[in-house]
Design an enzyme around this catalytic site. Structure first.
Site, PDB file in Angstrom:
ATOM      1  N   ARG A 179       2.789  -9.480   0.556  1.00 17.98           N
ATOM      2  CA  ARG A 179       2.643  -9.001   1.928  1.00 17.98           C
ATOM      3  C   ARG A 179       1.184  -9.014   2.384  1.00 17.98           C
ATOM      4  O   ARG A 179       0.283  -8.583   1.662  1.00 17.98           O
ATOM      5  CB  ARG A 179       3.186  -7.571   2.041  1.00 17.98           C
ATOM      6  CG  ARG A 179       3.004  -6.945   3.414  1.00 17.98           C
ATOM      7  CD  ARG A 179       3.728  -5.625   3.519  1.00 17.98           C
ATOM      8  NE  ARG A 179       3.235  -4.646   2.593  1.00 17.98           N
ATOM      9  CZ  ARG A 179       2.155  -3.890   2.786  1.00 17.98           C
ATOM     10  NH1 ARG A 179       1.435  -4.013   3.885  1.00 17.98           N
ATOM     11  NH2 ARG A 179       1.801  -3.004   1.881  1.00 17.98           N
ATOM     12  N   HIS A 196       2.142  -0.931  -5.431  1.00 12.74           N
ATOM     13  CA  HIS A 196       1.982  -0.441  -4.057  1.00 12.74           C
ATOM     14  C   HIS A 196       3.213  -0.687  -3.188  1.00 12.74           C
ATOM     15  O   HIS A 196       3.604   0.190  -2.416  1.00 12.74           O
ATOM     16  CB  HIS A 196       0.767  -1.137  -3.445  1.00 12.74           C
ATOM     17  CG  HIS A 196       0.380  -0.628  -2.093  1.00 12.74           C
ATOM     18  ND1 HIS A 196       0.102   0.701  -1.847  1.00 12.74           N
ATOM     19  CD2 HIS A 196       0.205  -1.275  -0.902  1.00 12.74           C
ATOM     20  CE1 HIS A 196      -0.218   0.852  -0.575  1.00 12.74           C
ATOM     21  NE2 HIS A 196      -0.148  -0.320   0.030  1.00 12.74           N
ATOM     22  N   ARG A 219      -4.307  -9.718  -1.556  1.00  8.21           N
ATOM     23  CA  ARG A 219      -4.164  -8.616  -2.496  1.00  8.21           C
ATOM     24  C   ARG A 219      -3.775  -9.042  -3.907  1.00  8.21           C
ATOM     25  O   ARG A 219      -4.250  -8.494  -4.894  1.00  8.21           O
ATOM     26  CB  ARG A 219      -3.044  -7.755  -1.940  1.00  8.21           C
ATOM     27  CG  ARG A 219      -3.344  -6.340  -1.884  1.00  8.21           C
ATOM     28  CD  ARG A 219      -2.294  -5.656  -1.103  1.00  8.21           C
ATOM     29  NE  ARG A 219      -2.904  -5.059   0.059  1.00  8.21           N
ATOM     30  CZ  ARG A 219      -2.273  -4.238   0.868  1.00  8.21           C
ATOM     31  NH1 ARG A 219      -1.004  -3.952   0.660  1.00  8.21           N
ATOM     32  NH2 ARG A 219      -2.897  -3.711   1.882  1.00  8.21           N
ATOM     33  N   HIS A 264      -1.701  -2.963  -5.363  1.00  7.45           N
ATOM     34  CA  HIS A 264      -2.897  -2.770  -4.528  1.00  7.45           C
ATOM     35  C   HIS A 264      -4.107  -2.779  -5.444  1.00  7.45           C
ATOM     36  O   HIS A 264      -4.107  -2.127  -6.488  1.00  7.45           O
ATOM     37  CB  HIS A 264      -2.788  -1.444  -3.778  1.00  7.45           C
ATOM     38  CG  HIS A 264      -3.738  -1.327  -2.625  1.00  7.45           C
ATOM     39  ND1 HIS A 264      -5.100  -1.220  -2.808  1.00  7.45           N
ATOM     40  CD2 HIS A 264      -3.529  -1.321  -1.285  1.00  7.45           C
ATOM     41  CE1 HIS A 264      -5.685  -1.143  -1.614  1.00  7.45           C
ATOM     42  NE2 HIS A 264      -4.750  -1.202  -0.673  1.00  7.45           N
ATOM     43  N   GLU A 320      -8.611  -6.469   7.423  1.00  3.86           N
ATOM     44  CA  GLU A 320      -8.331  -6.252   6.003  1.00  3.86           C
ATOM     45  C   GLU A 320      -8.206  -7.626   5.371  1.00  3.86           C
ATOM     46  O   GLU A 320      -8.236  -8.649   6.062  1.00  3.86           O
ATOM     47  CB  GLU A 320      -7.071  -5.405   5.822  1.00  3.86           C
ATOM     48  CG  GLU A 320      -7.277  -3.971   6.297  1.00  3.86           C
ATOM     49  CD  GLU A 320      -6.099  -3.060   6.072  1.00  3.86           C
ATOM     50  OE1 GLU A 320      -5.257  -3.356   5.195  1.00  3.86           O
ATOM     51  OE2 GLU A 320      -5.991  -2.052   6.780  1.00  3.86           O
TER      52      GLU A 320
END
Ligand code: SIN
Length: 487
Positions: A365, A329, A269, A222, A111
Protein backbone atom coordinates in the site's frame (compact mmCIF):
# COMPACT_ATOMS: atom_id res chain seq x y z
CA UNK A 1 -36.46 -11.41 17.46
CA UNK A 2 -34.65 -8.07 17.13
CA UNK A 3 -33.57 -7.35 13.59
CA UNK A 4 -31.69 -4.44 12.01
CA UNK A 5 -31.72 -3.15 8.46
CA UNK A 6 -27.94 -2.85 8.55
CA UNK A 7 -25.36 -4.16 10.99
CA UNK A 8 -21.85 -2.68 10.73
CA UNK A 9 -19.04 -4.64 12.38
CA UNK A 10 -16.37 -2.14 13.35
CA UNK A 11 -16.28 1.52 14.37
CA UNK A 12 -13.12 2.69 12.60
CA UNK A 13 -13.18 5.14 9.71
CA UNK A 14 -14.81 2.74 7.21
CA UNK A 15 -17.56 1.61 9.59
CA UNK A 16 -18.37 5.13 10.81
CA UNK A 17 -18.31 6.69 7.34
CA UNK A 18 -20.66 3.91 6.15
CA UNK A 19 -22.96 4.73 9.07
CA UNK A 20 -22.85 8.42 8.12
CA UNK A 21 -24.15 7.53 4.64
CA UNK A 22 -27.16 5.54 5.92
CA UNK A 23 -30.41 7.50 6.29
CA UNK A 24 -31.69 8.20 9.80
CA UNK A 25 -34.85 6.16 9.18
CA UNK A 26 -32.86 2.97 8.65
CA UNK A 27 -32.45 0.78 11.67
CA UNK A 28 -28.68 0.58 11.89
CA UNK A 29 -26.41 -0.90 14.53
CA UNK A 30 -22.66 -0.26 14.60
CA UNK A 31 -20.78 -2.64 16.87
CA UNK A 32 -17.22 -2.64 18.09
CA UNK A 33 -15.29 -5.15 20.08
CA UNK A 34 -14.08 -2.87 22.84
CA UNK A 35 -14.36 0.88 23.30
CA UNK A 36 -14.90 2.66 19.93
CA UNK A 37 -11.52 4.31 19.80
CA UNK A 38 -9.70 0.98 20.10
CA UNK A 39 -9.31 0.76 16.34
CA UNK A 40 -6.51 1.37 13.86
CA UNK A 41 -8.03 4.62 12.63
CA UNK A 42 -7.52 6.17 16.05
CA UNK A 43 -3.78 5.47 15.88
CA UNK A 44 -3.25 6.69 12.30
CA UNK A 45 -0.82 9.58 12.37
CA UNK A 46 0.43 10.77 9.00
CA UNK A 47 -2.72 11.71 7.13
CA UNK A 48 -5.15 10.95 4.36
CA UNK A 49 -4.15 11.02 0.72
CA UNK A 50 -6.34 12.94 -1.67
CA UNK A 51 -5.80 13.72 -5.31
CA UNK A 52 -5.09 17.45 -5.47
CA UNK A 53 -7.30 18.02 -8.52
CA UNK A 54 -8.35 16.28 -11.76
CA UNK A 55 -4.81 16.66 -13.16
CA UNK A 56 -3.29 14.89 -10.15
CA UNK A 57 -5.53 11.80 -10.49
CA UNK A 58 -3.35 10.00 -13.08
CA UNK A 59 -0.21 10.73 -11.03
CA UNK A 60 -1.82 9.49 -7.81
CA UNK A 61 -2.95 6.37 -9.69
CA UNK A 62 0.54 5.75 -11.04
CA UNK A 63 2.19 6.31 -7.60
CA UNK A 64 -0.29 3.84 -6.06
CA UNK A 65 0.33 1.29 -8.80
CA UNK A 66 4.12 1.65 -8.59
CA UNK A 67 4.12 1.22 -4.79
CA UNK A 68 1.81 -1.79 -5.24
CA UNK A 69 4.29 -3.40 -7.70
CA UNK A 70 1.55 -3.14 -10.38
CA UNK A 71 -0.32 -5.99 -8.73
CA UNK A 72 -3.21 -3.56 -7.99
CA UNK A 73 -6.70 -3.74 -9.42
CA UNK A 74 -6.32 -0.65 -11.61
CA UNK A 75 -10.05 -0.01 -11.79
CA UNK A 76 -10.21 0.14 -7.97
CA UNK A 77 -7.23 2.51 -7.85
CA UNK A 78 -8.82 4.82 -10.44
CA UNK A 79 -12.10 4.81 -8.54
CA UNK A 80 -10.31 5.60 -5.29
CA UNK A 81 -8.30 8.46 -6.69
CA UNK A 82 -11.10 10.00 -8.75
CA UNK A 83 -13.61 9.73 -5.90
CA UNK A 84 -11.15 11.28 -3.44
CA UNK A 85 -11.96 14.70 -4.91
CA UNK A 86 -15.63 14.40 -3.92
CA UNK A 87 -15.13 12.49 -0.69
CA UNK A 88 -12.54 14.85 0.73
CA UNK A 89 -14.74 17.82 -0.16
CA UNK A 90 -17.71 16.12 1.51
CA UNK A 91 -15.83 15.46 4.74
CA UNK A 92 -14.52 19.01 4.87
CA UNK A 93 -17.97 20.44 4.06
CA UNK A 94 -19.40 18.45 6.98
CA UNK A 95 -16.91 20.15 9.29
CA UNK A 96 -13.77 18.04 9.52
CA UNK A 97 -10.89 20.41 10.30
CA UNK A 98 -7.71 19.41 8.51
CA UNK A 99 -4.58 21.47 9.23
CA UNK A 100 -4.35 24.79 7.35
CA UNK A 101 -1.80 27.54 6.95
CA UNK A 102 -2.27 31.08 8.25
CA UNK A 103 -4.13 32.05 5.08
CA UNK A 104 -6.66 29.22 5.53
CA UNK A 105 -5.27 26.94 2.82
CA UNK A 106 -5.04 23.21 3.43
CA UNK A 107 -1.53 22.04 4.30
CA UNK A 108 -0.31 19.08 2.28
CA UNK A 109 2.56 16.82 3.24
CA UNK A 110 4.51 14.13 1.46
CA UNK A 111 5.21 10.56 2.45
CA UNK A 112 7.35 7.88 0.86
CA UNK A 113 6.72 7.00 -2.80
CA UNK A 114 4.40 9.96 -3.45
CA UNK A 115 5.56 12.17 -6.33
CA UNK A 116 4.01 15.29 -4.84
CA UNK A 117 2.71 16.64 -1.53
CA UNK A 118 -0.92 15.42 -1.47
CA UNK A 119 -1.53 14.20 2.08
CA UNK A 120 -3.82 16.20 4.31
CA UNK A 121 -3.50 15.90 8.06
CA UNK A 122 -5.09 17.01 11.30
CA UNK A 123 -3.75 17.82 14.75
CA UNK A 124 -0.28 17.75 13.16
CA UNK A 125 0.36 14.04 13.59
CA UNK A 126 -3.03 12.87 14.92
CA UNK A 127 -5.07 12.63 11.72
CA UNK A 128 -6.74 9.33 12.58
CA UNK A 129 -7.74 10.47 16.04
CA UNK A 130 -9.25 13.71 14.71
CA UNK A 131 -11.12 11.96 11.89
CA UNK A 132 -12.39 9.28 14.24
CA UNK A 133 -13.68 11.86 16.72
CA UNK A 134 -15.31 13.81 13.90
CA UNK A 135 -17.11 10.72 12.60
CA UNK A 136 -18.18 9.60 16.06
CA UNK A 137 -19.84 12.99 16.53
CA UNK A 138 -21.47 12.81 13.07
CA UNK A 139 -22.86 9.30 13.59
CA UNK A 140 -26.65 9.29 14.13
CA UNK A 141 -27.01 5.56 14.55
CA UNK A 142 -26.82 3.25 17.53
CA UNK A 143 -23.28 2.27 18.47
CA UNK A 144 -22.76 -0.68 20.77
CA UNK A 145 -19.39 -1.37 22.37
CA UNK A 146 -18.08 -4.60 23.95
CA UNK A 147 -19.54 -6.65 21.11
CA UNK A 148 -17.27 -9.45 19.98
CA UNK A 149 -18.49 -11.17 16.81
CA UNK A 150 -17.63 -14.87 16.75
CA UNK A 151 -19.84 -16.15 13.92
CA UNK A 152 -21.58 -14.98 10.75
CA UNK A 153 -25.05 -16.43 10.20
CA UNK A 154 -24.75 -17.78 6.68
CA UNK A 155 -27.04 -20.16 4.85
CA UNK A 156 -27.34 -20.86 1.13
CA UNK A 157 -25.15 -17.93 0.06
CA UNK A 158 -26.89 -15.34 2.24
CA UNK A 159 -25.87 -13.64 5.46
CA UNK A 160 -28.58 -13.07 8.07
CA UNK A 161 -26.59 -11.52 10.91
CA UNK A 162 -24.02 -12.55 13.47
CA UNK A 163 -23.49 -14.28 16.78
CA UNK A 164 -21.57 -12.16 19.24
CA UNK A 165 -20.95 -11.68 22.92
CA UNK A 166 -22.45 -8.41 24.07
CA UNK A 167 -20.94 -7.48 27.43
CA UNK A 168 -19.77 -11.13 27.60
CA UNK A 169 -23.30 -12.55 27.00
CA UNK A 170 -23.77 -14.70 23.86
CA UNK A 171 -26.32 -12.90 21.66
CA UNK A 172 -27.72 -13.30 18.16
CA UNK A 173 -28.02 -10.12 16.09
CA UNK A 174 -30.06 -10.37 12.86
CA UNK A 175 -29.77 -7.92 9.99
CA UNK A 176 -30.84 -7.66 6.35
CA UNK A 177 -27.36 -6.49 5.44
CA UNK A 178 -24.09 -6.90 7.30
CA UNK A 179 -21.08 -4.70 6.54
CA UNK A 180 -17.74 -6.02 7.72
CA UNK A 181 -15.44 -3.12 8.69
CA UNK A 182 -13.41 -4.99 11.27
CA UNK A 183 -9.89 -4.02 10.15
CA UNK A 184 -6.92 -6.26 9.48
CA UNK A 185 -4.85 -8.88 11.24
CA UNK A 186 -2.29 -6.97 13.36
CA UNK A 187 -2.52 -9.00 16.56
CA UNK A 188 -1.25 -12.06 14.72
CA UNK A 189 2.24 -10.51 14.76
CA UNK A 190 4.64 -10.19 17.70
CA UNK A 191 5.58 -6.65 16.68
CA UNK A 192 2.74 -4.54 15.32
CA UNK A 193 1.39 -1.00 15.34
CA UNK A 194 -2.25 -2.04 15.49
CA UNK A 195 -4.97 -1.69 18.08
CA UNK A 196 -5.21 -4.81 20.24
CA UNK A 197 -8.76 -5.37 18.95
CA UNK A 198 -7.56 -6.07 15.41
CA UNK A 199 -7.13 -9.82 15.57
CA UNK A 200 -8.32 -11.41 12.33
CA UNK A 201 -11.46 -13.01 13.80
CA UNK A 202 -13.78 -12.13 10.94
CA UNK A 203 -11.21 -13.18 8.35
CA UNK A 204 -11.05 -16.51 10.20
CA UNK A 205 -14.84 -16.90 10.10
CA UNK A 206 -14.72 -16.24 6.34
CA UNK A 207 -12.13 -18.98 5.88
CA UNK A 208 -14.40 -21.37 7.78
CA UNK A 209 -17.41 -20.44 5.61
CA UNK A 210 -15.51 -20.84 2.35
CA UNK A 211 -15.41 -17.08 1.64
CA UNK A 212 -12.22 -16.32 -0.24
CA UNK A 213 -9.41 -14.15 1.10
CA UNK A 214 -7.30 -12.43 -1.55
CA UNK A 215 -3.68 -11.26 -1.62
CA UNK A 216 -3.00 -12.43 1.91
CA UNK A 217 0.70 -12.95 1.23
CA UNK A 218 1.08 -9.16 1.05
CA UNK A 219 1.49 -8.05 4.64
CA UNK A 220 2.87 -4.55 5.11
CA UNK A 221 5.60 -3.73 7.63
CA UNK A 222 6.04 -0.10 8.64
CA UNK A 223 9.74 0.80 8.67
CA UNK A 224 9.89 3.21 11.60
CA UNK A 225 8.42 1.83 14.79
CA UNK A 226 9.66 2.12 18.37
CA UNK A 227 9.36 -1.44 19.66
CA UNK A 228 11.06 -1.05 23.04
CA UNK A 229 7.85 -0.92 25.08
CA UNK A 230 6.20 -3.91 26.78
CA UNK A 231 2.78 -3.27 25.23
CA UNK A 232 1.40 -5.30 22.33
CA UNK A 233 0.86 -2.19 20.20
CA UNK A 234 4.19 -0.66 19.33
CA UNK A 235 4.65 3.07 18.80
CA UNK A 236 4.53 4.32 15.25
CA UNK A 237 6.79 7.13 14.08
CA UNK A 238 4.85 8.44 11.13
CA UNK A 239 6.24 8.30 7.63
CA UNK A 240 5.47 12.02 7.44
CA UNK A 241 8.62 12.51 9.57
CA UNK A 242 10.70 11.18 6.67
CA UNK A 243 8.46 13.06 4.25
CA UNK A 244 9.47 16.27 6.07
CA UNK A 245 13.17 15.30 5.99
CA UNK A 246 14.04 12.96 8.93
CA UNK A 247 16.90 10.53 8.28
CA UNK A 248 17.29 6.83 8.96
CA UNK A 249 20.83 6.22 10.26
CA UNK A 250 22.83 3.43 11.84
CA UNK A 251 24.95 3.66 14.99
CA UNK A 252 27.72 5.37 13.03
CA UNK A 253 25.27 7.97 11.70
CA UNK A 254 25.37 6.63 8.13
CA UNK A 255 22.25 6.93 5.92
CA UNK A 256 22.57 3.36 4.68
CA UNK A 257 19.17 3.17 2.92
CA UNK A 258 20.76 4.55 -0.26
CA UNK A 259 22.57 1.17 -0.49
CA UNK A 260 19.13 -0.35 -1.18
CA UNK A 261 17.32 2.28 -3.26
CA UNK A 262 18.30 5.62 -4.76
CA UNK A 263 15.28 7.24 -3.08
CA UNK A 264 16.77 6.41 0.34
CA UNK A 265 14.27 7.15 3.14
CA UNK A 266 11.57 7.94 0.58
CA UNK A 267 11.52 4.59 -1.19
CA UNK A 268 8.28 2.65 -0.75
CA UNK A 269 7.61 1.10 2.64
CA UNK A 270 8.45 -2.49 1.67
CA UNK A 271 11.89 -1.45 0.39
CA UNK A 272 12.71 0.71 3.42
CA UNK A 273 11.57 -2.00 5.88
CA UNK A 274 13.67 -4.63 4.14
CA UNK A 275 16.67 -2.31 3.96
CA UNK A 276 16.53 -1.68 7.73
CA UNK A 277 16.01 -5.38 8.50
CA UNK A 278 18.90 -6.47 6.28
CA UNK A 279 21.27 -3.76 7.52
CA UNK A 280 20.59 -4.73 11.13
CA UNK A 281 21.13 -8.39 10.33
CA UNK A 282 24.34 -7.71 8.40
CA UNK A 283 26.00 -5.23 10.77
CA UNK A 284 24.42 -6.04 14.13
CA UNK A 285 24.00 -2.28 14.55
CA UNK A 286 20.94 -0.53 15.89
CA UNK A 287 19.05 1.75 13.52
CA UNK A 288 17.70 5.17 14.44
CA UNK A 289 15.40 7.89 13.21
CA UNK A 290 17.34 11.15 13.34
CA UNK A 291 15.59 14.53 13.69
CA UNK A 292 18.65 16.72 14.22
CA UNK A 293 17.97 18.69 11.01
CA UNK A 294 14.73 20.14 12.42
CA UNK A 295 14.21 23.28 14.42
CA UNK A 296 12.74 22.53 17.87
CA UNK A 297 9.69 24.83 17.82
CA UNK A 298 8.74 23.77 14.30
CA UNK A 299 9.04 20.09 15.20
CA UNK A 300 6.87 20.41 18.27
CA UNK A 301 4.18 22.28 16.37
CA UNK A 302 4.22 19.88 13.40
CA UNK A 303 4.46 16.66 15.45
CA UNK A 304 2.89 17.51 18.82
CA UNK A 305 1.78 14.00 19.74
CA UNK A 306 5.07 12.36 18.92
CA UNK A 307 6.84 15.10 20.91
CA UNK A 308 4.55 14.47 23.89
CA UNK A 309 4.47 10.66 23.75
CA UNK A 310 8.21 10.28 23.38
CA UNK A 311 8.78 13.03 25.93
CA UNK A 312 7.15 10.80 28.53
CA UNK A 313 9.61 8.06 27.53
CA UNK A 314 12.57 10.41 28.08
CA UNK A 315 13.27 11.45 24.47
CA UNK A 316 13.71 15.12 23.61
CA UNK A 317 13.49 16.27 20.01
CA UNK A 318 15.15 17.24 17.80
CA UNK A 319 18.36 16.36 19.64
CA UNK A 320 17.59 12.71 20.54
CA UNK A 321 17.44 10.03 17.90
CA UNK A 322 15.04 7.11 18.43
CA UNK A 323 15.90 3.43 17.93
CA UNK A 324 13.55 1.96 15.34
CA UNK A 325 12.58 -1.35 13.83
CA UNK A 326 10.06 -2.35 11.19
CA UNK A 327 6.82 -3.80 12.61
CA UNK A 328 3.66 -5.24 11.10
CA UNK A 329 1.35 -2.40 10.10
CA UNK A 330 -1.30 -3.25 7.51
CA UNK A 331 -2.89 -6.14 5.59
CA UNK A 332 -2.79 -5.24 1.89
CA UNK A 333 -5.07 -8.15 1.10
CA UNK A 334 -8.34 -9.14 2.72
CA UNK A 335 -11.80 -10.60 2.25
CA UNK A 336 -12.27 -10.76 -1.50
CA UNK A 337 -14.83 -8.29 -2.81
CA UNK A 338 -15.67 -6.11 -5.79
CA UNK A 339 -15.40 -2.33 -5.87
CA UNK A 340 -18.83 -2.05 -4.22
CA UNK A 341 -17.66 -4.14 -1.27
CA UNK A 342 -19.89 -7.04 -2.41
CA UNK A 343 -18.54 -10.49 -1.68
CA UNK A 344 -18.79 -12.84 -4.67
CA UNK A 345 -21.55 -15.42 -4.30
CA UNK A 346 -22.85 -13.86 -1.10
CA UNK A 347 -26.06 -11.90 -0.51
CA UNK A 348 -26.42 -9.39 2.29
CA UNK A 349 -22.72 -9.24 3.14
CA UNK A 350 -20.29 -6.41 2.36
CA UNK A 351 -16.72 -5.70 3.36
CA UNK A 352 -14.93 -2.34 3.50
CA UNK A 353 -11.75 -0.75 4.86
CA UNK A 354 -8.66 -2.74 5.75
CA UNK A 355 -10.69 -5.96 6.00
CA UNK A 356 -11.54 -5.72 2.30
CA UNK A 357 -9.61 -7.26 -0.56
CA UNK A 358 -10.54 -4.99 -3.47
CA UNK A 359 -6.99 -5.23 -4.84
CA UNK A 360 -6.62 -1.46 -4.52
CA UNK A 361 -3.27 -1.70 -2.71
CA UNK A 362 -1.70 -4.38 -4.85
CA UNK A 363 1.40 -5.90 -3.31
CA UNK A 364 2.18 -2.91 -1.08
CA UNK A 365 0.00 0.00 0.00
CA UNK A 366 1.08 3.54 -0.81
CA UNK A 367 1.38 5.59 2.39
CA UNK A 368 -1.81 7.27 3.64
CA UNK A 369 -4.06 5.60 1.07
CA UNK A 370 -5.77 3.62 3.85
CA UNK A 371 -7.94 6.36 5.39
CA UNK A 372 -8.92 7.32 1.86
CA UNK A 373 -9.77 3.74 0.93
CA UNK A 374 -11.88 3.54 4.09
CA UNK A 375 -14.14 6.43 3.14
CA UNK A 376 -14.33 5.90 -0.63
CA UNK A 377 -15.31 2.25 -0.52
CA UNK A 378 -17.60 2.67 2.52
CA UNK A 379 -19.70 5.11 0.51
CA UNK A 380 -19.77 2.84 -2.52
CA UNK A 381 -20.89 -0.14 -0.43
CA UNK A 382 -23.71 1.87 1.14
CA UNK A 383 -24.79 3.26 -2.26
CA UNK A 384 -24.94 -0.29 -3.58
CA UNK A 385 -26.82 -1.55 -0.54
CA UNK A 386 -29.41 1.24 -0.74
CA UNK A 387 -29.87 0.77 -4.48
CA UNK A 388 -31.22 -2.75 -3.89
CA UNK A 389 -34.36 -1.36 -2.27
CA UNK A 390 -36.24 -3.27 0.40
CA UNK A 391 -36.23 -7.05 0.14
CA UNK A 392 -38.36 -9.29 2.36
CA UNK A 393 -35.93 -11.64 4.06
CA UNK A 394 -37.13 -14.77 5.90
CA UNK A 395 -34.60 -15.60 8.57
CA UNK A 396 -33.73 -19.23 9.29
CA UNK A 397 -32.84 -20.44 12.77
CA UNK A 398 -29.18 -20.85 13.62
CA UNK A 399 -28.74 -23.35 16.45
CA UNK A 400 -25.01 -23.81 16.49
CA UNK A 401 -23.33 -21.57 19.04
CA UNK A 402 -19.70 -21.26 20.11
CA UNK A 403 -20.45 -18.60 22.74
CA UNK A 404 -19.32 -20.74 25.68
CA UNK A 405 -16.09 -22.00 24.11
CA UNK A 406 -14.46 -18.80 22.97
CA UNK A 407 -11.39 -19.38 25.13
CA UNK A 408 -9.64 -22.50 26.44
CA UNK A 409 -7.01 -22.84 29.13
CA UNK A 410 -3.82 -22.86 27.05
CA UNK A 411 -4.87 -20.36 24.37
CA UNK A 412 -2.59 -17.62 25.71
CA UNK A 413 0.50 -19.79 25.32
CA UNK A 414 -0.41 -20.81 21.76
CA UNK A 415 -1.32 -17.23 20.88
CA UNK A 416 2.18 -16.07 21.87
CA UNK A 417 3.76 -18.91 19.89
CA UNK A 418 1.69 -17.97 16.87
CA UNK A 419 2.67 -14.30 17.14
CA UNK A 420 6.34 -15.26 17.25
CA UNK A 421 6.16 -17.66 14.30
CA UNK A 422 4.26 -15.11 12.21
CA UNK A 423 6.99 -12.55 12.93
CA UNK A 424 9.92 -14.95 12.40
CA UNK A 425 8.70 -16.95 9.41
CA UNK A 426 5.87 -15.03 7.70
CA UNK A 427 7.37 -11.61 8.24
CA UNK A 428 9.51 -9.17 6.29
CA UNK A 429 11.80 -11.81 4.81
CA UNK A 430 10.50 -15.31 4.09
CA UNK A 431 12.04 -18.60 3.04
CA UNK A 432 10.36 -21.72 1.71
CA UNK A 433 11.73 -23.70 4.65
CA UNK A 434 10.47 -21.15 7.19
CA UNK A 435 7.03 -21.04 5.60
CA UNK A 436 6.72 -24.83 5.70
CA UNK A 437 7.75 -24.87 9.36
CA UNK A 438 5.18 -22.17 10.13
CA UNK A 439 2.50 -24.07 8.25
CA UNK A 440 3.20 -27.22 10.26
CA UNK A 441 3.20 -25.39 13.56
CA UNK A 442 -0.12 -23.69 12.77
CA UNK A 443 -1.60 -27.03 11.71
CA UNK A 444 -0.35 -28.63 14.90
CA UNK A 445 -1.88 -25.89 17.09
CA UNK A 446 -5.24 -26.39 15.40
CA UNK A 447 -5.24 -29.98 16.65
CA UNK A 448 -4.96 -28.98 20.30
CA UNK A 449 -7.80 -28.17 22.70
CA UNK A 450 -8.26 -24.53 21.76
CA UNK A 451 -10.99 -21.92 21.98
CA UNK A 452 -13.04 -20.52 19.11
CA UNK A 453 -11.17 -17.22 18.90
CA UNK A 454 -7.77 -18.84 18.62
CA UNK A 455 -9.20 -21.20 16.01
CA UNK A 456 -10.26 -18.16 13.97
CA UNK A 457 -6.79 -16.57 14.27
CA UNK A 458 -5.25 -19.83 13.12
CA UNK A 459 -7.62 -20.00 10.14
CA UNK A 460 -6.36 -16.58 9.04
CA UNK A 461 -2.73 -17.46 9.75
CA UNK A 462 -3.16 -20.57 7.58
CA UNK A 463 -4.57 -18.46 4.75
CA UNK A 464 -1.54 -16.13 4.97
CA UNK A 465 1.01 -18.94 4.97
CA UNK A 466 -0.74 -20.78 2.13
CA UNK A 467 -0.83 -17.61 0.04
CA UNK A 468 2.85 -16.98 0.78
CA UNK A 469 3.79 -20.53 -0.16
CA UNK A 470 1.93 -20.38 -3.41
CA UNK A 471 3.75 -17.21 -4.54
CA UNK A 472 7.27 -18.48 -5.07
CA UNK A 473 8.63 -15.24 -6.57
CA UNK A 474 9.08 -12.06 -4.53
CA UNK A 475 6.66 -9.24 -5.22
CA UNK A 476 6.14 -6.00 -3.27
CA UNK A 477 5.84 -6.73 0.43
CA UNK A 478 6.10 -10.50 -0.14
CA UNK A 479 9.83 -11.16 -0.18
CA UNK A 480 11.20 -14.66 -0.63
CA UNK A 481 14.86 -14.98 0.27
CA UNK A 482 16.93 -17.42 -1.75
CA UNK A 483 20.66 -18.14 -1.98
CA UNK A 484 20.75 -15.77 -5.00
CA UNK A 485 19.20 -12.68 -3.39
CA UNK A 486 20.61 -13.13 0.14
CA UNK A 487 22.83 -10.23 1.21
C1 SIN B 1 2.15 6.80 8.91
O1 SIN B 1 1.75 7.84 9.40
O2 SIN B 1 3.31 6.57 8.63
C2 SIN B 1 1.15 5.73 8.62
C3 SIN B 1 0.34 6.13 7.49
C4 SIN B 1 -0.15 4.94 6.76
O3 SIN B 1 -0.12 3.82 7.28
O4 SIN B 1 -0.52 5.10 5.61
Amino acid sequence: MEKYDVLIIGAGIAGLYAAMQLPADKKVLVVCKDIPWECNTFYAQGGMTTALNEEDVPLHVSDTMAAGAYHNNKEAVEIMSQTSLKTTADIIAKGMAFDKDGAGHLLYTKEAAHSVERIIHAGGDATGRYMHYFMMVQNRHQLQKNTLVYDLLIENGRCYGVKATVNYEPTTIYADDVIIASGGVGSLYAYNTNSRTVSADIHGICVEKGIELADMEFMQFHPTVFVETPYARKLLLTEALRGEGAHVVDESGRRFLFDYDERGELASRDIVSRGIFKHQRKTGMKVYLDFSMFEEAWFEQRFPNITRTFGTLGYHFPQDRVPISPAFHYANGGIKCDTNGSIPGMEGLYVIGEAAGTGVHGANRLASNSLLEGVVFAKRAVDHLLSKGHQEVKTPTFEKDYGNILHKENDKIYKQQLRQVMWDDIGIIRTTKGLHEAKNLIYDMKNHEIGRLLQLRLNTASAIVEAALSRTESLGSHYMETEQNKD
